[in-house]
Design a protein around this motif. Structure first.
Motif, short mmCIF file in Angstrom:
data_model
loop_
_atom_site.label_atom_id
_atom_site.label_comp_id
_atom_site.label_asym_id
_atom_site.label_seq_id
_atom_site.Cartn_x
_atom_site.Cartn_y
_atom_site.Cartn_z
N HIS A 58 0.77 -1.23 -0.20
CA HIS A 58 0.15 -0.02 0.03
C HIS A 58 0.85 1.27 0.04
O HIS A 58 0.53 2.49 -0.51
N HIS A 59 1.86 1.30 0.38
CA HIS A 59 3.06 2.20 0.69
C HIS A 59 2.96 3.61 1.54
O HIS A 59 3.67 4.28 1.51
N GLY A 60 1.68 3.59 1.92
CA GLY A 60 1.37 4.79 2.86
C GLY A 60 0.40 4.45 4.05
O GLY A 60 0.18 3.13 4.24
N ALA A 61 -0.31 5.42 4.75
CA ALA A 61 -1.10 5.28 5.69
C ALA A 61 -2.38 5.98 5.26
O ALA A 61 -2.46 7.00 4.84
N ASP A 62 -3.67 5.20 5.31
CA ASP A 62 -4.80 5.81 4.99
C ASP A 62 -5.59 5.96 6.51
O ASP A 62 -5.58 5.27 7.25
N MET A 63 -5.86 7.38 6.37
CA MET A 63 -6.62 7.90 7.54
C MET A 63 -8.14 8.11 7.35
O MET A 63 -8.35 9.10 6.27
N ARG A 64 -8.83 7.25 7.47
CA ARG A 64 -10.39 7.27 7.26
C ARG A 64 -10.89 8.31 8.26
O ARG A 64 -11.30 8.20 9.25
N ALA A 65 -11.84 9.27 7.28
CA ALA A 65 -12.64 10.43 8.10
C ALA A 65 -13.56 10.63 7.06
O ALA A 65 -13.45 10.46 5.83
N PRO A 66 -14.71 11.43 7.58
CA PRO A 66 -15.68 11.88 6.55
C PRO A 66 -15.24 12.91 5.58
O PRO A 66 -14.37 13.66 5.65
N ALA A 67 -15.71 12.99 4.25
CA ALA A 67 -15.52 13.71 3.07
C ALA A 67 -15.64 15.22 3.75
O ALA A 67 -16.61 15.38 4.43
N GLY A 68 -14.69 16.12 3.51
CA GLY A 68 -14.69 17.24 3.97
C GLY A 68 -14.05 17.72 5.23
O GLY A 68 -13.79 18.84 5.54
N THR A 69 -13.26 16.64 5.70
CA THR A 69 -12.45 16.86 6.99
C THR A 69 -11.19 17.52 6.35
O THR A 69 -10.66 17.16 5.50
N LYS A 70 -10.70 18.51 7.19
CA LYS A 70 -9.49 19.37 6.88
C LYS A 70 -8.51 18.56 7.20
O LYS A 70 -8.25 17.85 8.14
N VAL A 71 -7.47 18.86 6.16
CA VAL A 71 -5.97 18.03 6.22
C VAL A 71 -4.96 19.26 6.68
O VAL A 71 -5.06 20.53 5.89
N TYR A 72 -4.05 19.33 7.63
CA TYR A 72 -3.22 20.13 7.97
C TYR A 72 -1.76 19.61 7.70
O TYR A 72 -1.39 18.55 7.91
N ALA A 73 -0.73 20.54 7.43
CA ALA A 73 0.64 20.02 7.11
C ALA A 73 1.28 19.78 8.73
O ALA A 73 1.34 20.52 9.55
N PRO A 74 1.84 18.46 8.42
CA PRO A 74 2.24 17.88 9.79
C PRO A 74 3.82 18.56 10.01
O PRO A 74 4.38 18.57 10.79
N VAL A 75 4.40 19.07 8.75
CA VAL A 75 5.76 19.42 8.62
C VAL A 75 5.84 20.78 7.73
O VAL A 75 4.98 20.80 6.97
N GLY A 76 6.94 21.69 7.96
CA GLY A 76 6.97 22.67 7.23
C GLY A 76 7.74 22.19 5.76
O GLY A 76 8.63 21.48 5.80
N GLY A 77 7.65 23.22 4.85
CA GLY A 77 8.53 22.88 3.58
C GLY A 77 7.79 23.38 2.38
O GLY A 77 6.75 24.14 2.37
N LYS A 78 8.36 23.11 1.16
CA LYS A 78 7.93 23.58 -0.23
C LYS A 78 6.57 22.85 -0.47
O LYS A 78 6.47 21.80 -0.66
N ILE A 79 5.69 23.57 -1.01
CA ILE A 79 4.41 23.30 -1.14
C ILE A 79 4.19 22.76 -2.78
O ILE A 79 4.68 23.68 -3.56
N GLY A 80 3.49 22.03 -3.04
CA GLY A 80 3.17 21.70 -4.11
C GLY A 80 1.85 20.96 -4.48
O GLY A 80 1.05 20.60 -3.38
N HIS A 81 1.08 20.83 -5.62
CA HIS A 81 0.02 20.08 -5.62
C HIS A 81 -0.44 19.46 -7.05
O HIS A 81 0.47 20.07 -8.16
N GLY A 82 -0.98 18.61 -7.33
CA GLY A 82 -1.07 18.12 -8.66
C GLY A 82 -1.81 16.53 -8.48
O GLY A 82 -2.00 15.92 -7.63
N TYR A 83 -1.58 15.91 -9.71
CA TYR A 83 -2.08 14.44 -9.73
C TYR A 83 -0.94 13.51 -9.56
O TYR A 83 0.18 13.67 -9.94
N TYR A 84 -1.39 12.44 -8.31
CA TYR A 84 -0.10 11.77 -7.83
C TYR A 84 0.02 10.41 -9.02
O TYR A 84 1.01 9.91 -9.00
#
Length: 329
Positions: A58-84
């Motif tokens: 699976h190569h990661g950890a899935d955190m199951r929570a309702p749609a719309g749950t907010k996700v916060y940065a656990p660490v500081g660093g350079k930000i990016g976004h796109g299709y994985y």
């Protein structure tokens, strides 16, 4: 102290032994969880999955929570976004990424693209950075594609190897040891010639080459979905014949190395029933780990003691013992 379950010849005994070294102690830092609301771990870095026809981790950890749950940065660093996964550009495959100040790449998959703040989009375009605790986005409503809503968290080192994300976060409340469902000695014809489990197998085995297969399931509360484990150690008469640790995956490519650890082929019990992996999340899951073993029974018979010790991500452990009399040539 951890309670350890010892199964021998159908009798259950409780014992207390020292847990192995805690995986969290090896982490460079402990970060806040990216989800602050209630969540459950649905898959871990070591969970067996199939990506199309190919087996992989699976190569990661899935955190199951309702749609719309907010996700916060656990660490500081350079930000990016796109299709994985660029070949499949769908709302489900969108992510936010952080090239962390800790030297790791953090990816947050299955986020709702339209919930990324405009300020972060502008920062990403300018090669900017975010601080720890920054709001990143909301969890995408994956139920639209018949998948429970969740955020998938990857932590990737400089060599492209996926690390175990759970070792970077504060421990979850988990005092439930893994469940060892059975130990089986499986021959080249995919038949179990000896084992402990249900149904009980009592047939002796002859000398030769086998696989010792350990069927293990772990549960990380509050989830009720069985999952994979952190560590597994197997011995014969006290000597190790194999060990598994999931601080990180064995290869940079998460589709490689899985066949060395998991047994994908079902095998048959003496009563004709079969044992196989069950990885779907809507049914009780179990995972088969493989360890090659060659017996050298002497004429007149040899007695061996097989032992498996499974450890979860919180340090809880279980043991199962299988005494076996081998019949020599």
């Amino acid at each position: 102290m951890n309670k350890n379950r010892i199964m021998m010849s159908g009798f259950l005994v409780l014992a207390v032994i020292a847990p192995p070294e805690s995986p969290a102690k090896e982490s460079p830092s402990v970060y806040p969880w990216p989800v602050r609301e209630n969540f459950a771990i649905m898959n871990t870095v070591s969970t067996l999955q199939f990506y199309g026809p190919a087996a992989g981790f699976h190569h990661g950890a899935d955190m199951r929570a309702p749609a719309g749950t907010k996700v916060y940065a656990p660490v500081g660093g350079k930000i990016g976004h796109g299709y994985y996964y660029p070949p499949r550009k769908t709302p489900y495959t969108y992510m936010v990424s952080i090239d962390g100040d800790d030297g790791y790449r953090w990816e947050f998959h299955h986020i709702a693209q339209n919930t990324i703040p405009q300020a972060l989009i502008e920062l990403a375009a300018a090669g900017g950075r975010v601080e720890q605790g920054t709001f990143l986005a909301e969890i995408y409503d994956a139920s639209i594609v018949d998948i429970p809503p969740h955020v998938h968290v990857d932590v990737i080192d400089g060599g492209g190897v996926h690390l175990n994300p759970l070792q970077f976060f504060a421990r979850l409340a988990d005092d439930v040891p893994p469940r060892i469902n059975g130990i089986y000695l499986v021959d080249g014809a995919n038949k179990a010639v000896a084992g402990v489990g249900v149904p009980v197998i009592g047939a002796p085995a002859v000398s030769g080459s086998y696989e010792l297969v350990v069927d293990v399931t772990d549960v990380i509360p509050p989830s009720s979905v069985g999952d994979s484990i952190y560590a597994l150690d197997v011995t014969v008469d006290g000597a190790s014949i194999g060990a598994v640790r999931f601080d990180h995956l064995p290869r940079a490519n998460y589709l490689e190395g899985v066949l060395d650890i998991y047994r994908l082929e079902p095998f048959t019990l003496p009563d004709g029933s079969t044992v196989s992996n069950q990885i779907e999340i809507d049914k009780p899951r179990n995972f088969l780990f493989r360890f090659p073993f060659t017996s050298s029974a002497k004429r007149g018979g040899s007695k061996l003691i097989f032992e498996a010790m499974a450890t979860d991500f919180a340090g809880n452990s279980s043991r199962m013992i299988m005494p076996l009399e081998l019949v020599g040539p």
